[in-house]
Design a protein around this motif. Sequence first.
Motif, PDB file in Angstrom:
ATOM      1  N   GLY A 336       0.808  -1.211   0.000  1.00 34.12           N
ATOM      2  CA  GLY A 336       0.000   0.000   0.000  1.00 34.12           C
ATOM      3  C   GLY A 336       0.843   1.263   0.000  1.00 34.12           C
ATOM      4  O   GLY A 336       2.070   1.223   0.028  1.00 34.12           O
ATOM      5  N   ASP A 337       0.174   2.410  -0.052  1.00 41.33           N
ATOM      6  CA  ASP A 337       0.821   3.708   0.068  1.00 41.33           C
ATOM      7  C   ASP A 337       0.613   4.239   1.482  1.00 41.33           C
ATOM      8  O   ASP A 337      -0.392   3.935   2.133  1.00 41.33           O
ATOM      9  CB  ASP A 337       0.232   4.700  -0.949  1.00 41.33           C
ATOM     10  CG  ASP A 337       0.556   4.318  -2.388  1.00 41.33           C
ATOM     11  OD1 ASP A 337       1.603   3.681  -2.603  1.00 41.33           O
ATOM     12  OD2 ASP A 337      -0.238   4.654  -3.283  1.00 41.33           O
ATOM     13  N   TYR A 339      -0.350   7.257   3.483  1.00 43.13           N
ATOM     14  CA  TYR A 339      -1.032   8.523   3.196  1.00 43.13           C
ATOM     15  C   TYR A 339      -0.660   9.614   4.194  1.00 43.13           C
ATOM     16  O   TYR A 339      -0.320   9.344   5.342  1.00 43.13           O
ATOM     17  CB  TYR A 339      -2.547   8.306   3.181  1.00 43.13           C
ATOM     18  CG  TYR A 339      -2.962   7.289   2.150  1.00 43.13           C
ATOM     19  CD1 TYR A 339      -2.917   7.596   0.803  1.00 43.13           C
ATOM     20  CD2 TYR A 339      -3.340   5.994   2.516  1.00 43.13           C
ATOM     21  CE1 TYR A 339      -3.263   6.666  -0.159  1.00 43.13           C
ATOM     22  CE2 TYR A 339      -3.690   5.050   1.564  1.00 43.13           C
ATOM     23  CZ  TYR A 339      -3.640   5.396   0.229  1.00 43.13           C
ATOM     24  OH  TYR A 339      -3.974   4.470  -0.732  1.00 43.13           O
ATOM     25  N   THR A 352       1.395  12.183   0.429  1.00 40.87           N
ATOM     26  CA  THR A 352       0.727  11.172  -0.395  1.00 40.87           C
ATOM     27  C   THR A 352      -0.778  11.374  -0.308  1.00 40.87           C
ATOM     28  O   THR A 352      -1.354  11.372   0.785  1.00 40.87           O
ATOM     29  CB  THR A 352       1.100   9.752   0.061  1.00 40.87           C
ATOM     30  OG1 THR A 352       2.515   9.610   0.015  1.00 40.87           O
ATOM     31  CG2 THR A 352       0.457   8.711  -0.853  1.00 40.87           C
ATOM     32  N   PHE A 354      -4.680  10.251  -1.491  1.00 41.13           N
ATOM     33  CA  PHE A 354      -5.510   9.151  -1.964  1.00 41.13           C
ATOM     34  C   PHE A 354      -6.421   9.648  -3.082  1.00 41.13           C
ATOM     35  O   PHE A 354      -7.174  10.616  -2.913  1.00 41.13           O
ATOM     36  CB  PHE A 354      -6.362   8.609  -0.810  1.00 41.13           C
ATOM     37  CG  PHE A 354      -7.337   7.541  -1.223  1.00 41.13           C
ATOM     38  CD1 PHE A 354      -6.897   6.270  -1.539  1.00 41.13           C
ATOM     39  CD2 PHE A 354      -8.706   7.804  -1.288  1.00 41.13           C
ATOM     40  CE1 PHE A 354      -7.792   5.276  -1.920  1.00 41.13           C
ATOM     41  CE2 PHE A 354      -9.611   6.817  -1.658  1.00 41.13           C
ATOM     42  CZ  PHE A 354      -9.150   5.551  -1.975  1.00 41.13           C
ATOM     43  N   GLU A 356      -9.275   8.075  -5.322  1.00 40.10           N
ATOM     44  CA  GLU A 356     -10.085   6.867  -5.510  1.00 40.10           C
ATOM     45  C   GLU A 356     -10.226   6.526  -6.987  1.00 40.10           C
ATOM     46  O   GLU A 356     -10.632   7.346  -7.809  1.00 40.10           O
ATOM     47  CB  GLU A 356     -11.463   7.046  -4.888  1.00 40.10           C
ATOM     48  CG  GLU A 356     -12.283   5.776  -4.906  1.00 40.10           C
ATOM     49  CD  GLU A 356     -13.134   5.596  -3.668  1.00 40.10           C
ATOM     50  OE1 GLU A 356     -13.178   4.480  -3.131  1.00 40.10           O
ATOM     51  OE2 GLU A 356     -13.777   6.577  -3.247  1.00 40.10           O
ATOM     52  N   ASN A 388      -0.600   2.330  -6.932  1.00 41.11           N
ATOM     53  CA  ASN A 388      -1.931   2.191  -6.350  1.00 41.11           C
ATOM     54  C   ASN A 388      -2.867   3.312  -6.790  1.00 41.11           C
ATOM     55  O   ASN A 388      -3.879   3.566  -6.151  1.00 41.11           O
ATOM     56  CB  ASN A 388      -1.832   2.163  -4.820  1.00 41.11           C
ATOM     57  CG  ASN A 388      -1.167   0.905  -4.323  1.00 41.11           C
ATOM     58  OD1 ASN A 388      -1.638  -0.199  -4.578  1.00 41.11           O
ATOM     59  ND2 ASN A 388      -0.052   1.052  -3.616  1.00 41.11           N
ATOM     60  N   ASN A 390      -2.450   6.530  -6.830  1.00 41.01           N
ATOM     61  CA  ASN A 390      -2.426   7.730  -6.007  1.00 41.01           C
ATOM     62  C   ASN A 390      -1.313   8.657  -6.473  1.00 41.01           C
ATOM     63  O   ASN A 390      -0.597   8.355  -7.425  1.00 41.01           O
ATOM     64  CB  ASN A 390      -2.234   7.344  -4.539  1.00 41.01           C
ATOM     65  CG  ASN A 390      -3.369   6.466  -4.045  1.00 41.01           C
ATOM     66  OD1 ASN A 390      -4.537   6.776  -4.232  1.00 41.01           O
ATOM     67  ND2 ASN A 390      -3.027   5.337  -3.434  1.00 41.01           N
ATOM     68  N   ILE A 418      -9.590   7.466   5.336  1.00 39.24           N
ATOM     69  CA  ILE A 418      -9.570   6.342   4.414  1.00 39.24           C
ATOM     70  C   ILE A 418      -9.355   5.065   5.216  1.00 39.24           C
ATOM     71  O   ILE A 418      -8.414   4.967   6.004  1.00 39.24           O
ATOM     72  CB  ILE A 418      -8.442   6.482   3.371  1.00 39.24           C
ATOM     73  CG1 ILE A 418      -8.532   7.830   2.648  1.00 39.24           C
ATOM     74  CG2 ILE A 418      -8.466   5.330   2.383  1.00 39.24           C
ATOM     75  CD1 ILE A 418      -9.808   8.056   1.904  1.00 39.24           C
ATOM     76  N   ARG A 422      -9.627   0.152   2.018  1.00 39.18           N
ATOM     77  CA  ARG A 422      -9.823   1.008   0.840  1.00 39.18           C
ATOM     78  C   ARG A 422      -8.478   1.584   0.382  1.00 39.18           C
ATOM     79  O   ARG A 422      -8.219   1.710  -0.812  1.00 39.18           O
ATOM     80  CB  ARG A 422     -10.810   2.131   1.148  1.00 39.18           C
ATOM     81  CG  ARG A 422     -11.270   2.901  -0.092  1.00 39.18           C
ATOM     82  CD  ARG A 422     -12.246   4.009   0.276  1.00 39.18           C
ATOM     83  NE  ARG A 422     -13.491   3.502   0.795  1.00 39.18           N
ATOM     84  CZ  ARG A 422     -14.642   3.457   0.132  1.00 39.18           C
ATOM     85  NH1 ARG A 422     -14.690   3.873  -1.128  1.00 39.18           N
ATOM     86  NH2 ARG A 422     -15.742   3.005   0.699  1.00 39.18           N
ATOM     87  N   GLY A 423      -7.632   1.900   1.323  1.00 33.96           N
ATOM     88  CA  GLY A 423      -6.340   2.466   0.993  1.00 33.96           C
ATOM     89  C   GLY A 423      -5.396   1.493   0.308  1.00 33.96           C
ATOM     90  O   GLY A 423      -4.397   1.899  -0.284  1.00 33.96           O
ATOM     91  N   HIS A 424      -5.701   0.190   0.388  1.00 36.38           N
ATOM     92  CA  HIS A 424      -4.869  -0.833  -0.254  1.00 36.38           C
ATOM     93  C   HIS A 424      -5.504  -1.392  -1.524  1.00 36.38           C
ATOM     94  O   HIS A 424      -4.966  -2.336  -2.111  1.00 36.38           O
ATOM     95  CB  HIS A 424      -4.633  -2.002   0.713  1.00 36.38           C
ATOM     96  CG  HIS A 424      -3.547  -1.755   1.708  1.00 36.38           C
ATOM     97  ND1 HIS A 424      -3.715  -0.945   2.814  1.00 36.38           N
ATOM     98  CD2 HIS A 424      -2.258  -2.201   1.753  1.00 36.38           C
ATOM     99  CE1 HIS A 424      -2.580  -0.921   3.504  1.00 36.38           C
ATOM    100  NE2 HIS A 424      -1.680  -1.664   2.886  1.00 36.38           N
TER     101      HIS A 424
END
Length: 564
Positions: A336-337, A339, A352, A354, A356, A388, A390, A418, A422-424
Amino acid sequence: MSEPKLSANERIKSHSQHLRGTIKQGLATDVTGAFSEDDQQLIKFHGFYQQDDRDLRNERKEQKLEPLYSFMLRARVPGGVCTPQQWLEVDRIASELTTSNSIRLTTRQTFQYHGIPKRNLKTIIQGLDRKALDSIAACGDVNRNVMCNPNPVQSKLHQQAYYWAKKLSDHMLPHTKAYAEIWLDDEKLLSTETEAEPLYGDTYLPRKFKMAVAVPPDNDVDVYTNDFGLIAIAENDELVGFNLVAGGGMGSTHGEMETFPRLADDFGFIRAEDTIKFAEAVMTLQRDWGNRSNRKRARLKYTIVDRGFAAFKAAVENRAGVKFQPKREVVIGDRGDCYGWAKGVDNQWHLTLFIEGGRIKDLPGKTLQTGLREIAKIHQGDFRMTANQNIIIAGVADAAKQQIEDLARQHGLLGEVISASRGHSIACVALPTCPLAMAEAERYFPEFMDKIEALQQKHRIAEQPIVVRMTGCPNGCARPFAAEIGLVGKAPGRYNLYLGASFEGTRLNKMYRENIQEAEILSELDRLFARYAVERNAGEHFGDFVVRVGVIKAVLDAARDFHD
């Protein structure tokens, strides 16, 4: 025994005069918004696909109109890094020359435009060229955009890894002048001049080829899903070389058992200075050994399976003139990132954001496109697109941090909570523009994730990140077969449900239920989340749990296990 018949694409490439075809003539024709059938394959090498609005297809057919053709153009941006000045031009083009009026961040760290009328293609490519951007080799049977961990914290290591991503991207470019002739009004070759493709040959590769550079412990680039991957090995914060992996790929075909996704094999350690030698060796072996009769079996993953790992490895060493060393032990972790704000070792700040579905567009209350435009006007660092979908505002000085944060909050880019899952999670574009899509993805995915989050809240596992990915078809653009929960479109409103990939991206998933609708998907996940909440081990991820308790078998060898 006669040789297998070559696929139609091989004929098109061999007769194309190094990717020229009749593209220039088709561009000048205003009788139709489309290109000829052969040229539709060749324009991919120039970075774009012909599409039409499938929401309007039947209506236009009833009106005896041709489909509403438009084009999707994808840029080549190695490692996803661009300057604020480049971003402003990217934004201007989206606003003025596309009907979607939006920018789409892709899962390969670049951007693409949707809804481009044919008449605007040349103007767009020339606009990008003025800012040192291009779309050549962003699609087609060549090496695609080279990914690289955007690592905003370890700036020195990122620069060293990015150097090799950029070098690989530039080195693997086609040599044909077709792109410059057609789109940039460059001089044509004289009839007495010859043109050669030293790496690709006259028919290029049998299929697309993807590269990525990972910097452990991050695996945000999903390095094992690529044809060719490099895992950075550092000593005292200095890059010394890479573990080389090869033979990954996500695409498959529903119901065709001889096709399957696959993760790359570990070949061993190589010194940094030998990177180009090994990259050329792997790619040219695929050029020479790859299947040119059946495009569904033409990726490098099938070449390695069919030829055998040992034979392929020996041939790579022979072509490179260097032997692999034993692979170095590394830890592969989160995909993941991270955020929000992070401070790098160089005392610069990195934000960073997000995005969507990767869709940058102004909406009521969330003027994302305007916000990034305003940030680009004042930002002195760079923009980094992530795998991802973003974006990172990288290299922000202390003095500029508050102003950039204020702009991000004002335009809805920052401040929203987030969830870990959802973030991944990511989704492909799918309907209405992708001609291969069988079901929704990007448009439906936010609503679907709302329901996943509700189930996680219900079972008190909301803190646990679960990698969820959705695609409208099995071509795998959002890497669904490497997701803990993968949803692959089968028909409108229907998906195959895949379970059991590892959180880190080192094991594939496997089909659990076929051709089911949302209610059945959620019912299955509700039941599994209930078990997971009670039966999981400390620190155990969902993908590992469903394998351990026997819900799904682990895929250890894709050719053997994926369809078993």
